[in-house]
Design an enzyme around this catalytic site. Structure first.
Site, PDB file in Angstrom:
ATOM      1  N   HIS A  33       0.838  -1.205   0.000  1.00 51.83           N
ATOM      2  CA  HIS A  33       0.000   0.000   0.000  1.00 51.83           C
ATOM      3  C   HIS A  33       0.877   1.261   0.000  1.00 51.83           C
ATOM      4  CE1 HIS A  33      -2.830  -2.854   2.202  1.00 51.83           C
ATOM      5  NE2 HIS A  33      -3.601  -2.417   1.227  1.00 51.83           N
ATOM      6  N   ASP A 144      -4.081  -7.250  -7.392  1.00 51.35           N
ATOM      7  CA  ASP A 144      -5.506  -7.504  -7.645  1.00 51.35           C
ATOM      8  C   ASP A 144      -5.764  -7.170  -9.116  1.00 51.35           C
ATOM      9  OD1 ASP A 144      -6.430  -8.195  -4.903  1.00 51.35           O
ATOM     10  OD2 ASP A 144      -5.638  -6.212  -4.497  1.00 51.35           O
TER      11      ASP A 144
HETATM   12  O1  PAF Z   1      -8.189  -3.488  -2.988  1.00 54.58           O
HETATM   13  C1  PAF Z   1      -8.855  -3.089  -2.016  1.00 54.58           C
HETATM   14  O2  PAF Z   1      -8.336  -2.843  -0.937  1.00 54.58           O
HETATM   15  C2  PAF Z   1     -10.351  -2.877  -2.179  1.00 54.58           C
HETATM   16  O3  PAF Z   1     -10.906  -3.837  -3.002  1.00 54.58           O
HETATM   17  C3  PAF Z   1     -10.735  -1.456  -2.633  1.00 54.58           C
HETATM   18  C4  PAF Z   1     -10.195  -1.128  -4.013  1.00 54.58           C
HETATM   19  C5  PAF Z   1     -10.213  -0.445  -1.637  1.00 54.58           C
HETATM   20  C6  PAF Z   1     -12.250  -1.321  -2.708  1.00 54.58           C
HETATM   21  O4  PAF Z   1     -12.839  -1.591  -1.473  1.00 54.58           O
END
Ligand code: PAF
Length: 274
Positions: A33, A144
């Site tokens: 992140h 993802d």
């Molecule tokens: O990848 C994630 O953390 C979630 O799927 C997101 C994009 C924040 C949507 O809730």
């Protein structure tokens, strides 16, 4: 860094601000992140990070209630990296009993086949967040991969004025893609978990070596995982641009996989350019 929990306050804070770069998350932030937040910084003057564990994208038997919620630690990690931290409550984002939803393409393919409603939930919350934050740029992790595809489709097909950027997957030394769900793994499962990436690497090598029977490669990869105790949802070779079965001669491909170790479902992927 300012922490905001209501839509009204956020709108007030961002009024007139140009160059907003946005990273939506569900919190429990890790290095993956933080890399996305750093990418956002390269693309905007004001970096907004949201943390919201979105109930709409979890199935009835999934881990919504046990999903790790670590708001204070997340705030600490974002200090000096982000400008605004948006952490709404469920009631703030979904005040109505009946939610308008967005059904994206490929919602029932790949992970969507095993998580009915998941991508509807993702597309809906991302569209809401885009409407609230109104970013010029938004950054999503390539880990993802299908989610990134879905978000790109939502942005393009609904004519949203936002550029979507994909950030590279951050991996542990054994190749395991960083994920908040890795902490569900037992010590033995964590040792095994790196095999998912090894399987992707060896499948990619076979493709680079000229193997074109992708169905056979998918089968072999799934069998290798199963033999080591994984429960495989799928291993699939798809075209990067469409996530559909590749046409013959297609060169920009991606191997996607989802499999469970015990109770923990892991996903990963590897791009292959032939
Ligand atoms: O990848 C994630 O953390 C979630 O799927 C997101 C994009 C924040 C949507 O809730």
């Amino acid at each position: 860094m300012q922490i905001i929990s209501t839509v009204a306050e956020l709108r007030q804070r961002l009024r007139g601000v140009a160059g907003i770069a946005f990273v939506p998350t569900m919190g429990n932030l890790h290095q993956g992140h933080l890399d996305l937040v750093r990418i956002a910084r390269q693309h905007g003057q004001c970096v907004v990070v949201s943390i919201f564990v979105n109930p709409l994208q979890f199935g009835a038997n999934e881990d919504f209630s046990k999903y790790p919620r670590t708001l204070q630690a997340d705030c600490d990690k974002l200090e000096g990296l982000a400008d605004v931290f948006f952490a709404p409550t469920e009631r703030e984002l979904y005040p109505q009993p009946q939610q308008v939803t967005v059904e994206p393409p490929l919602a029932n393919e790949l992970c969507g086949a095993f998580r009915p409603g998941h991508f509807r939930g993702v597309a809906t919350v991302v569209l809401k967040l885009f409407n609230i934050v109104q970013p010029q740029v938004a950054v999503f992790g390539k880990k993802d991969y299908q989610q990134l595809y879905v978000v790109r489709q939502v942005a393009a097909q609904l004519n949203l004025p936002v550029e979507i950027i994909g950030g590279e997957t951050v991996r542990a030394p054994d190749g395991l893609a960083l994920s908040s769900r890795n902490q569900y793994l037992s010590a033995a499962e964590r040792t095994e978990a790196g095999f998912l990436y090894q399987m992707l690497v060896s499948t990619r090598q076979a493709m680079l070596d000229g193997v074109t029977d992708y169905a056979k490669l998918e089968r072999q990869a799934a069998e290798a995982l199963t033999a080591r105790g994984w429960q495989v949802d799928y291993v699939a070779v798809r075209a990067q641009a469409t996530l559909m079965q590749p046409e013959s001669g297609a060169r920009d491909l991606v191997i996607l996989a989802a499999a469970r170790l015990g109770q923990t479902r892991l996903i990963d992927n590897l791009e292959v350019c032939i």
